[in-house]
Design a protein around this motif. Structure first.
Motif, PDB file in Angstrom:
ATOM      1  N   MET A   1      -2.202   7.843  -6.598  1.00  0.00           N
ATOM      2  CA  MET A   1      -1.979   6.506  -6.055  1.00  0.00           C
ATOM      3  C   MET A   1      -1.847   6.584  -4.537  1.00  0.00           C
ATOM      4  SD  MET A   1       1.129   3.824  -6.842  1.00  0.00           S
ATOM      5  CE  MET A   1       0.693   3.721  -8.584  1.00  0.00           C
ATOM      6  N   GLN A   2      -2.380   5.572  -3.858  1.00  0.00           N
ATOM      7  CA  GLN A   2      -2.286   5.516  -2.412  1.00  0.00           C
ATOM      8  C   GLN A   2      -0.819   5.402  -1.984  1.00  0.00           C
ATOM      9  OE1 GLN A   2      -4.841   2.688  -0.192  1.00  0.00           O
ATOM     10  NE2 GLN A   2      -2.934   1.794   0.521  1.00  0.00           N
ATOM     11  N   ILE A   3      -0.340   6.359  -1.158  1.00  0.00           N
ATOM     12  CA  ILE A   3       1.053   6.322  -0.734  1.00  0.00           C
ATOM     13  C   ILE A   3       1.197   6.403   0.780  1.00  0.00           C
ATOM     14  CG2 ILE A   3       1.977   7.299  -2.878  1.00  0.00           C
ATOM     15  CD1 ILE A   3       2.014  10.020  -1.481  1.00  0.00           C
ATOM     16  N   ASN A   4       0.093   6.607   1.505  1.00  0.00           N
ATOM     17  CA  ASN A   4       0.196   6.753   2.947  1.00  0.00           C
ATOM     18  C   ASN A   4       0.303   5.414   3.661  1.00  0.00           C
ATOM     19  OD1 ASN A   4      -2.476   6.262   2.099  1.00  0.00           O
ATOM     20  ND2 ASN A   4      -3.284   6.933   4.073  1.00  0.00           N
ATOM     21  N   LYS A   5       0.067   4.316   2.943  1.00  0.00           N
ATOM     22  CA  LYS A   5       0.193   2.977   3.504  1.00  0.00           C
ATOM     23  C   LYS A   5       1.135   2.134   2.647  1.00  0.00           C
ATOM     24  CE  LYS A   5      -4.364   2.483   5.707  1.00  0.00           C
ATOM     25  NZ  LYS A   5      -5.571   1.612   5.790  1.00  0.00           N
ATOM     26  N   ILE A   6       1.773   1.157   3.296  1.00  0.00           N
ATOM     27  CA  ILE A   6       2.555   0.185   2.550  1.00  0.00           C
ATOM     28  C   ILE A   6       1.608  -0.887   2.030  1.00  0.00           C
ATOM     29  CG2 ILE A   6       4.354  -1.585   2.682  1.00  0.00           C
ATOM     30  CD1 ILE A   6       5.687   0.062   4.874  1.00  0.00           C
ATOM     31  N   THR A  19       1.816 -12.892 -12.303  1.00  0.00           N
ATOM     32  CA  THR A  19       1.271 -11.884 -13.215  1.00  0.00           C
ATOM     33  C   THR A  19       0.928 -10.611 -12.451  1.00  0.00           C
ATOM     34  OG1 THR A  19       0.356 -13.620 -14.635  1.00  0.00           O
ATOM     35  CG2 THR A  19      -0.559 -11.406 -14.891  1.00  0.00           C
ATOM     36  N   LEU A  20       0.284 -10.766 -11.298  1.00  0.00           N
ATOM     37  CA  LEU A  20      -0.077  -9.605 -10.478  1.00  0.00           C
ATOM     38  C   LEU A  20       1.173  -8.875  -9.991  1.00  0.00           C
ATOM     39  CD1 LEU A  20      -2.221  -7.902  -9.075  1.00  0.00           C
ATOM     40  CD2 LEU A  20      -2.226  -9.562  -7.201  1.00  0.00           C
ATOM     41  N   ARG A  21       2.202  -9.621  -9.637  1.00  0.00           N
ATOM     42  CA  ARG A  21       3.446  -9.005  -9.168  1.00  0.00           C
ATOM     43  C   ARG A  21       4.035  -8.083 -10.235  1.00  0.00           C
ATOM     44  NH1 ARG A  21       7.827 -13.168  -8.579  1.00  0.00           N
ATOM     45  NH2 ARG A  21       8.446 -12.465 -10.658  1.00  0.00           N
ATOM     46  N   LYS A  22       4.005  -8.515 -11.486  1.00  0.00           N
ATOM     47  CA  LYS A  22       4.533  -7.693 -12.586  1.00  0.00           C
ATOM     48  C   LYS A  22       3.738  -6.398 -12.723  1.00  0.00           C
ATOM     49  CE  LYS A  22       7.450 -10.805 -14.587  1.00  0.00           C
ATOM     50  NZ  LYS A  22       8.836 -10.599 -15.039  1.00  0.00           N
ATOM     51  N   ILE A  23       2.428  -6.502 -12.579  1.00  0.00           N
ATOM     52  CA  ILE A  23       1.572  -5.315 -12.684  1.00  0.00           C
ATOM     53  C   ILE A  23       1.874  -4.351 -11.546  1.00  0.00           C
ATOM     54  CG2 ILE A  23      -0.816  -4.492 -12.609  1.00  0.00           C
ATOM     55  CD1 ILE A  23      -1.575  -7.308 -13.784  1.00  0.00           C
ATOM     56  N   ILE A  24       1.992  -4.891 -10.341  1.00  0.00           N
ATOM     57  CA  ILE A  24       2.270  -4.058  -9.173  1.00  0.00           C
ATOM     58  C   ILE A  24       3.620  -3.365  -9.318  1.00  0.00           C
ATOM     59  CG2 ILE A  24       2.770  -4.126  -6.698  1.00  0.00           C
ATOM     60  CD1 ILE A  24       0.712  -6.429  -6.508  1.00  0.00           C
ATOM     61  N   THR A  25       4.634  -4.122  -9.705  1.00  0.00           N
ATOM     62  CA  THR A  25       5.983  -3.560  -9.852  1.00  0.00           C
ATOM     63  C   THR A  25       5.980  -2.404 -10.839  1.00  0.00           C
ATOM     64  OG1 THR A  25       6.975  -5.706  -9.346  1.00  0.00           O
ATOM     65  CG2 THR A  25       8.365  -4.098 -10.473  1.00  0.00           C
ATOM     66  N   LYS A 169      -9.275   0.840  -6.198  1.00  0.00           N
ATOM     67  CA  LYS A 169      -9.032   1.005  -4.764  1.00  0.00           C
ATOM     68  C   LYS A 169      -7.685   1.647  -4.483  1.00  0.00           C
ATOM     69  CE  LYS A 169      -9.786   0.153  -0.317  1.00  0.00           C
ATOM     70  NZ  LYS A 169     -10.895   0.780   0.441  1.00  0.00           N
ATOM     71  N   LEU A 170      -6.669   1.275  -5.271  1.00  0.00           N
ATOM     72  CA  LEU A 170      -5.297   1.665  -4.959  1.00  0.00           C
ATOM     73  C   LEU A 170      -4.739   2.740  -5.885  1.00  0.00           C
ATOM     74  CD1 LEU A 170      -4.116  -1.979  -4.298  1.00  0.00           C
ATOM     75  CD2 LEU A 170      -4.535  -0.230  -2.552  1.00  0.00           C
ATOM     76  N   GLY A 171      -5.527   3.138  -6.887  1.00  0.00           N
ATOM     77  CA  GLY A 171      -5.107   4.227  -7.757  1.00  0.00           C
ATOM     78  C   GLY A 171      -4.045   3.857  -8.770  1.00  0.00           C
ATOM     79  N   TRP A 172      -4.011   2.581  -9.173  1.00  0.00           N
ATOM     80  CA  TRP A 172      -3.028   2.165 -10.179  1.00  0.00           C
ATOM     81  C   TRP A 172      -3.354   2.804 -11.516  1.00  0.00           C
ATOM     82  CZ3 TRP A 172      -3.154  -3.811  -8.980  1.00  0.00           C
ATOM     83  CH2 TRP A 172      -2.603  -4.016  -7.696  1.00  0.00           C
TER      84      TRP A 172
END
Length: 242
Positions: A1-6, A19-25, A169-172
């Motif tokens: 997962m991408q960790i070098n950027k916020i 819905t997206l917020r739950k997935i991200i969290t 893109k973000l490695g989720w």
């Protein structure tokens, strides 16, 4: 997962962002922080988070909060058909007795609500970072922000495809979900009068142009996927439809 950027999730209201917020969290766990605050509390919270080990920030805020953070940032967001978004927002607020605008909006017709300055071209305002009435200049700024600062701008009507691109893109790891905050009591578009739809379109021309701009970019990203990724996407979409 991408960790070098916020990762900054710019959560535009009524676009599928909850819905997206739950997935991200789920993917960022304890390093994801919600900042659903008005100014100046938001500034204080961001300055505080800048001193912590933060991987993701989510909230109802305009473009520009990366200026409070010392690490490099990438934004993501969802955009929704502007006509549908305003209608959904109106009925969502009327249904939500705890919403800060509930009492006010209960006294308003949809035609009155759509003329509120806060409702007009809201998505362009969020993505441009504009603080006053939105202009065509703000639209062009929002387009440049999409091209230069957003890892992915998803489209609500293509939520699953958008989610897949974010994962790649973000490695989720886990993008399974259940829909959140769905406004079940709202009428469909064909139940809204033609005159109201015309007014909605007239007041949201900039949002419509921004939405179409972002949708073309998203569609091009899907076309440009390699063959293995296309097969992975098709399998993901097939799984969700079963």
């Amino acid at each position: 997962m991408q960790i070098n950027k916020i990762l900054i999730h710019l959560h535009t209201p009524k676009t599928g962002g909850t819905t997206l917020r739950k997935i991200i969290t789920k993917n960022y766990k304890n390093s994801s922080h919600n900042v659903y605050l008005d100014e100046p509390k938001r500034k204080r919270k961001l300055k505080y988070l800048n001193q912590k080990n933060v991987s993701c920030i989510q909230g109802h805020f305009p473009f520009g909060i990366h200026k409070y953070l010392s690490k490099p940032c990438d934004y993501i967001t969802m955009l929704r058909d502007p006509i549908d978004r305003v209608i959904s927002e109106y009925y969502f607020i009327r249904r939500g007795t705890r919403h800060r605008l509930h009492q006010q909006v209960m006294k308003m017709s949809l035609d009155q609500y759509l003329r509120r300055s806060e409702s007009i071209n809201l998505q362009t305002r969020y993505l441009s970072g504009a603080t006053g009435p939105v202009t065509r200049k703000d639209l062009e700024i929002a387009k440049k922000h999409i091209q230069n600062h957003f890892a992915v701008v998803g489209i609500t009507e293509m939520f699953n495809e958008s989610l897949f691109l974010m994962k790649k893109k973000l490695g989720w790891r886990d993008i399974s979900y259940e829909k959140q905050n769905v406004t079940k009591t709202r009428p469909s578009l064909n139940q809204i009068s033609d005159s109201t739809l015309i007014e909605l379109e007239k007041h949201n021309k900039l949002d419509i142009e921004l939405y179409n701009f972002a949708k073309k970019i998203l569609e091009q990203k899907l076309i440009s996927l390699d063959q293995n990724s296309k097969q992975e996407l098709n399998a993901f979409l097939s799984k969700l439809s079963n």
